[in-house]
Structures are given as structure tokens and as C-alpha cells.
Design an enzyme around this catalytic site. Structure first.
Site, PDB file in Angstrom:
ATOM      1  N   ALA A  78     -60.806 -44.340  10.514  1.00  0.00           N
ATOM      2  CA  ALA A  78     -60.434 -45.694  10.947  1.00  0.00           C
ATOM      3  C   ALA A  78     -59.711 -45.644  12.288  1.00  0.00           C
ATOM      4  O   ALA A  78     -59.021 -44.667  12.601  1.00  0.00           O
ATOM      5  CB  ALA A  78     -59.553 -46.371   9.899  1.00  0.00           C
ATOM      6  N   ASP A  79     -59.866 -46.711  13.046  1.00  0.00           N
ATOM      7  CA  ASP A  79     -59.158 -46.833  14.321  1.00  0.00           C
ATOM      8  C   ASP A  79     -58.877 -48.308  14.585  1.00  0.00           C
ATOM      9  O   ASP A  79     -59.725 -49.160  14.318  1.00  0.00           O
ATOM     10  CB  ASP A  79     -59.982 -46.254  15.469  1.00  0.00           C
ATOM     11  CG  ASP A  79     -59.173 -46.137  16.743  1.00  0.00           C
ATOM     12  OD1 ASP A  79     -58.374 -45.164  16.840  1.00  0.00           O
ATOM     13  OD2 ASP A  79     -59.299 -46.988  17.639  1.00  0.00           O
ATOM     14  N   THR A  80     -57.686 -48.590  15.089  1.00  0.00           N
ATOM     15  CA  THR A  80     -57.258 -49.970  15.340  1.00  0.00           C
ATOM     16  C   THR A  80     -56.780 -50.134  16.779  1.00  0.00           C
ATOM     17  O   THR A  80     -56.038 -49.284  17.291  1.00  0.00           O
ATOM     18  CB  THR A  80     -56.117 -50.376  14.383  1.00  0.00           C
ATOM     19  OG1 THR A  80     -56.569 -50.250  13.030  1.00  0.00           O
ATOM     20  CG2 THR A  80     -55.669 -51.815  14.629  1.00  0.00           C
TER      21      THR A  80
END
Length: 220
Positions: free
Chosen positions: A101-103
């Protein structure tokens, strides 16, 4: 009644917030953060977070699987069968599935990651105060048999903030490890006027969408 989990989940992230969200929806998983250097070829927010989430998931999957890599041309049912080795009881081991995941925060087309200094945090918060911005989280579910990548976008509106409020918030240290220099689940909530979309996406993982993806592919 909780659905049975048919895969061995590994979270490729050191984020305590993502761990909490996965636990909140009843998933069993282990944590192995990716330390791979981020190297994206795009600057468009949705594409960026998907690309980075995939890089992280692939990094950990290759480490855990001995670097075999995925064969997109191979028979998927055969792959799934071969990668589920029997245990001492003669039962198949669950298939390995890595979550990456990456935000990022995007304000008027500019991507804001994690601030590397107090000055950078102040600059980000000054840009965000009194206006709306978007939070993008990309997620990759990576296994030998299938790869799923998607992103969610949530709109967040901030109240106006004074220079003193920004400085005091930075003093709390909360902004320093978060995209856009704020945590909606922490002290940063005092500045949030409203959101449109998935709240958990802003925290760091759209677990509702993630669960639906797991369920639709027979992983739950």
C-alpha cells in the site's frame, strides 16, 4: 460469523495504522515491511500510488517465495496447486498473498508525501489549510496466481489554520511520518471540516474495498 481466510496474508508496510485497520476487519496477517527504494515513473497521483504499492508487494513476495517471480503465462490453477505445499497433516498450506500500500496527498495537482523536515511540514499544512485536497491510497494484492491493483480517492476539506496552530501541531510530532503532514485519526482531526469518500482511505488503507476484493476472488 467471520468468513474463513484462505490465504496467508503478509502486510508489506510498517504503518501501525494499516495494521490496526486490518485487525479491525478481522484479518489474520503478519508484517514484513518493504525497504525497497521507491522509484516511480509517473507523477499522476492515482497511477503513482498503484505503482508504488505494487513495488512494495513484489519486493516482499519475492523475498518470501525465494525470488521465483510471477509467471503471467503459466496455468493459474496449476500454479496455485503447486505453490500450496502439504504440511505434516497432509493439508495444503494457504497461498501466500502480500498486501502492498502507498498513500499520498494531492493539493491542486501537487503531490505531498511525508515531510522530511519541520519546514516542509509547515509548508504542506499552509497549503492545505482552508481548502480541499485529495488523499489517494493504492493497494496491491500480489500472489503467484493473481495480482490485483487498485486505488481509492477521498476528498478532505480543512478549516483555516493560523500560523500558531500549524506550529503547535508540528510540535506534537504527529505530522512527521504522515503523507500531507497530518493524521486524520489523531490531533489532525481538529482541522478537518469534512470528507467525501472512505475515511479509512485517509488513515492509510481502504479496508472496505480491500475486503471486497479478497472476497470476490475466493481469498475469503
Amino acid at each position: 460469523m467471520q468468513k474463513e481466510q484462505n490465504v496467508r496474508l503478509v502486510l508489506a508496510s510498517a504503518s501501525p495504522r494499516r495494521r490496526e485497520l486490518l485487525s479491525q476487519i478481522g484479518l489474520e496477517f503478519t508484517v514484513m515491511p518493504s525497504t525497497k527504494e521507491e522509484n516511480a515513473k509517473t507523477t499522476e497521483a492515482g497511477a503513482l500510488v498503484q505503482e508504488l504499492s505494487r513495488q512494495k508487494a513484489v519486493d516482499i513476495w519475492e523475498q518470501l517465495s525465494g525470488g521465483q517471480g510471477q509467471n503471467p503465462d503459466a496455468d493459474q490453477e496449476q500454479i496455485a496447486e503447486e505453490t500450496q505445499e502439504p504440511n505434516l497433516n497432509g493439508k495444503r498450506q494457504p497461498e501466500l498473498l502480500v498486501i502492498g500500500a502507498d498513500t499520498v496527498v494531492c493539493c491542486e495537482g501537487k503531490i505531498l508525501g511525508k515531510p522530511h523536515s519541520r519546514e516542509a511540514a509547515a509548508e504542506m499544512l499552509t497549503a492545505l489549510q482552508g481548502r480541499s485536497h485529495e488523499v489517494y491510497t493504492g493497494v496491491t494484492l500480489y500472489s503467484q496466481s493473481e495480482t490485483v491493483t487498485f486505488f481509492e480517492c477521498t476528498q478532505v476539506e480543512f478549516y483555516p489554520m493560523t500560523e500558531v496552530e500549524i506550529s503547535e501541531y508540528i510540535d506534537s510530532k504527529e505530522p512527521m511520518d504522515k503523507a500531507g503532514a497530518y493524521g486524520i485519526q489523531g490531533l489532525g482531526a481538529r482541522f478537518v471540516k469534512g470528507i467525501r469518500g472512505d475515511y479509512n482511505n485517509v488513515v492509510g488503507l481502504p479496508v472496505g474495498r480491500l475486503y471486497q476484493e479478497l472476497k470476490s476472488r475466493g481469498w475469503m
